[in-house]
Design an enzyme around this catalytic site. Sequence first.
Site, PDB file in Angstrom:
ATOM      1  N   LYS A  62      -1.455  26.387 -24.339  1.00 14.50           N
ATOM      2  CA  LYS A  62      -0.189  26.337 -23.606  1.00 14.50           C
ATOM      3  C   LYS A  62       0.625  25.123 -24.046  1.00 14.50           C
ATOM      4  O   LYS A  62       0.083  24.060 -24.306  1.00 14.50           O
ATOM      5  CB  LYS A  62      -0.457  26.280 -22.103  1.00 14.50           C
ATOM      6  CG  LYS A  62      -1.012  27.580 -21.534  1.00 14.50           C
ATOM      7  CD  LYS A  62      -1.135  27.499 -20.023  1.00 14.50           C
ATOM      8  CE  LYS A  62      -1.593  28.836 -19.439  1.00 14.50           C
ATOM      9  NZ  LYS A  62      -1.701  28.792 -17.970  1.00 14.50           N
ATOM     10  N   ARG A  79     -14.332  32.857 -19.789  1.00 12.47           N
ATOM     11  CA  ARG A  79     -13.831  31.479 -19.828  1.00 12.47           C
ATOM     12  C   ARG A  79     -14.327  30.703 -18.615  1.00 12.47           C
ATOM     13  O   ARG A  79     -14.768  29.551 -18.730  1.00 12.47           O
ATOM     14  CB  ARG A  79     -12.305  31.485 -19.886  1.00 12.47           C
ATOM     15  CG  ARG A  79     -11.635  30.115 -19.812  1.00 12.47           C
ATOM     16  CD  ARG A  79     -10.136  30.298 -20.034  1.00 12.47           C
ATOM     17  NE  ARG A  79      -9.334  29.177 -19.584  1.00 12.47           N
ATOM     18  CZ  ARG A  79      -9.021  28.117 -20.330  1.00 12.47           C
ATOM     19  NH1 ARG A  79      -9.481  28.029 -21.559  1.00 12.47           N
ATOM     20  NH2 ARG A  79      -8.251  27.155 -19.849  1.00 12.47           N
ATOM     21  N   HIS A 105     -11.329  37.296 -18.487  1.00 12.11           N
ATOM     22  CA  HIS A 105     -11.134  35.856 -18.237  1.00 12.11           C
ATOM     23  C   HIS A 105     -12.374  35.233 -17.601  1.00 12.11           C
ATOM     24  O   HIS A 105     -12.532  34.012 -17.626  1.00 12.11           O
ATOM     25  CB  HIS A 105      -9.914  35.651 -17.333  1.00 12.11           C
ATOM     26  CG  HIS A 105      -9.257  34.321 -17.507  1.00 12.11           C
ATOM     27  ND1 HIS A 105      -8.673  33.928 -18.696  1.00 12.11           N
ATOM     28  CD2 HIS A 105      -9.108  33.272 -16.654  1.00 12.11           C
ATOM     29  CE1 HIS A 105      -8.174  32.708 -18.560  1.00 12.11           C
ATOM     30  NE2 HIS A 105      -8.431  32.292 -17.341  1.00 12.11           N
ATOM     31  N   TYR A 154     -13.719  24.166 -11.034  1.00 14.70           N
ATOM     32  CA  TYR A 154     -15.021  24.673 -11.478  1.00 14.70           C
ATOM     33  C   TYR A 154     -16.177  23.919 -10.823  1.00 14.70           C
ATOM     34  O   TYR A 154     -17.292  24.423 -10.789  1.00 14.70           O
ATOM     35  CB  TYR A 154     -15.126  24.605 -12.993  1.00 14.70           C
ATOM     36  CG  TYR A 154     -14.173  25.549 -13.671  1.00 14.70           C
ATOM     37  CD1 TYR A 154     -14.390  26.920 -13.645  1.00 14.70           C
ATOM     38  CD2 TYR A 154     -13.027  25.084 -14.311  1.00 14.70           C
ATOM     39  CE1 TYR A 154     -13.502  27.803 -14.232  1.00 14.70           C
ATOM     40  CE2 TYR A 154     -12.136  25.954 -14.912  1.00 14.70           C
ATOM     41  CZ  TYR A 154     -12.378  27.313 -14.862  1.00 14.70           C
ATOM     42  OH  TYR A 154     -11.493  28.185 -15.442  1.00 14.70           O
ATOM     43  N   HIS A 188      -6.713  22.078 -20.471  1.00 11.14           N
ATOM     44  CA  HIS A 188      -5.982  21.881 -19.220  1.00 11.14           C
ATOM     45  C   HIS A 188      -5.131  20.621 -19.298  1.00 11.14           C
ATOM     46  O   HIS A 188      -5.619  19.571 -19.721  1.00 11.14           O
ATOM     47  CB  HIS A 188      -6.953  21.739 -18.042  1.00 11.14           C
ATOM     48  CG  HIS A 188      -7.593  23.027 -17.633  1.00 11.14           C
ATOM     49  ND1 HIS A 188      -8.762  23.079 -16.915  1.00 11.14           N
ATOM     50  CD2 HIS A 188      -7.225  24.318 -17.854  1.00 11.14           C
ATOM     51  CE1 HIS A 188      -9.088  24.345 -16.709  1.00 11.14           C
ATOM     52  NE2 HIS A 188      -8.172  25.105 -17.262  1.00 11.14           N
ATOM     53  N   ARG A 237      -8.728  31.173 -23.729  1.00 11.51           N
ATOM     54  CA  ARG A 237      -7.820  32.112 -23.085  1.00 11.51           C
ATOM     55  C   ARG A 237      -7.651  33.292 -24.032  1.00 11.51           C
ATOM     56  O   ARG A 237      -7.729  33.143 -25.251  1.00 11.51           O
ATOM     57  CB  ARG A 237      -6.452  31.473 -22.822  1.00 11.51           C
ATOM     58  CG  ARG A 237      -6.473  30.228 -21.930  1.00 11.51           C
ATOM     59  CD  ARG A 237      -5.058  29.683 -21.781  1.00 11.51           C
ATOM     60  NE  ARG A 237      -4.991  28.524 -20.910  1.00 11.51           N
ATOM     61  CZ  ARG A 237      -5.021  27.255 -21.335  1.00 11.51           C
ATOM     62  NH1 ARG A 237      -5.090  27.008 -22.646  1.00 11.51           N
ATOM     63  NH2 ARG A 237      -4.961  26.249 -20.489  1.00 11.51           N
TER      64      ARG A 237
END
Length: 300
Positions: A172, A244, A241, A276, A267, A148
């Site tokens: 995150k 990624r 992005h 994906y 994730h 990210r």
Amino acid sequence: MELEHILSAYHSRLLAIEHRAPLTAETYEAEISRLLEWAIQEEQNILTLDVQILQRYLEFRRDVQALDSRSVAKAISALRSFFRFLLDQGLRQDNPALLLESPRKPQRIPKVLSRETIETLLSSISLDTPQGIRDRALFELVYSCGLRISEAVHLDVQDVYFSESLIRVVGKGNKERLIPFGPEADSWLKRYMTEARPALARHIKSRALFLSRRGKRLSRKGIWKNYAQFASVLGISSKVHVLRHSFATELLAGGADLRSVQELLGHADLTTTQIYTHVDNTVLREQHRRFVPRLRGYTE
């Protein structure tokens, strides 16, 4: 409690108690600031407004400020969090935002670029300046690790382990993970560290890996702007992005299992990674469309 103090205390709660990522805390605080400004204009008391008033606010955000369904859903999450805070503080007896119905988020298939297109884009970066070498190293690393942009921004020099070809990333929720990077990224990172970074640092001590021309930590906006310029010159319609997304898609297309890709991307939920697989399916459908007509009329 004054509104400014309420907002400040709410921001502190997001970080200290709810353990929200700094970017999430900023987003939530900005949303509540907009709510407070709107409530003042509408002569509404934030401590007494009900769900109908909140719906009017969301209609204003959607119709006047053109928010899409995903942004509305994020706004509702912020509202629920804020009114939960007011409830816990004893400033309200209820959480009216719990009665708001979140719009269904459309599942968007991420856009990806082919490996050849990405190589063309990265090769187009001019290396005549320290900034150019920095950008080449930065985007090579983003593509090699599926980072990210916020993760790339917060990388420090000490987070790169050249001997193991690994970087330490804080994603995150402040979750750390180690990601391997390839030889191309390794080569450009070493060149950046020896040639470009010392020139950008200008005797300013900084632990940041990627520096701006003023010697400070490179910002997300700076990265977005630089990538957009490179892409526009080549006539490529994509955002940074996409690197990624392309990383994840290539891994799955090459046979990597979902769990491994989930770990590399950071994730929390496997269903986020599964999108994906849909990208890869679009490639299969395109191949089917191109080649199946040739089989029509074939008989054994």
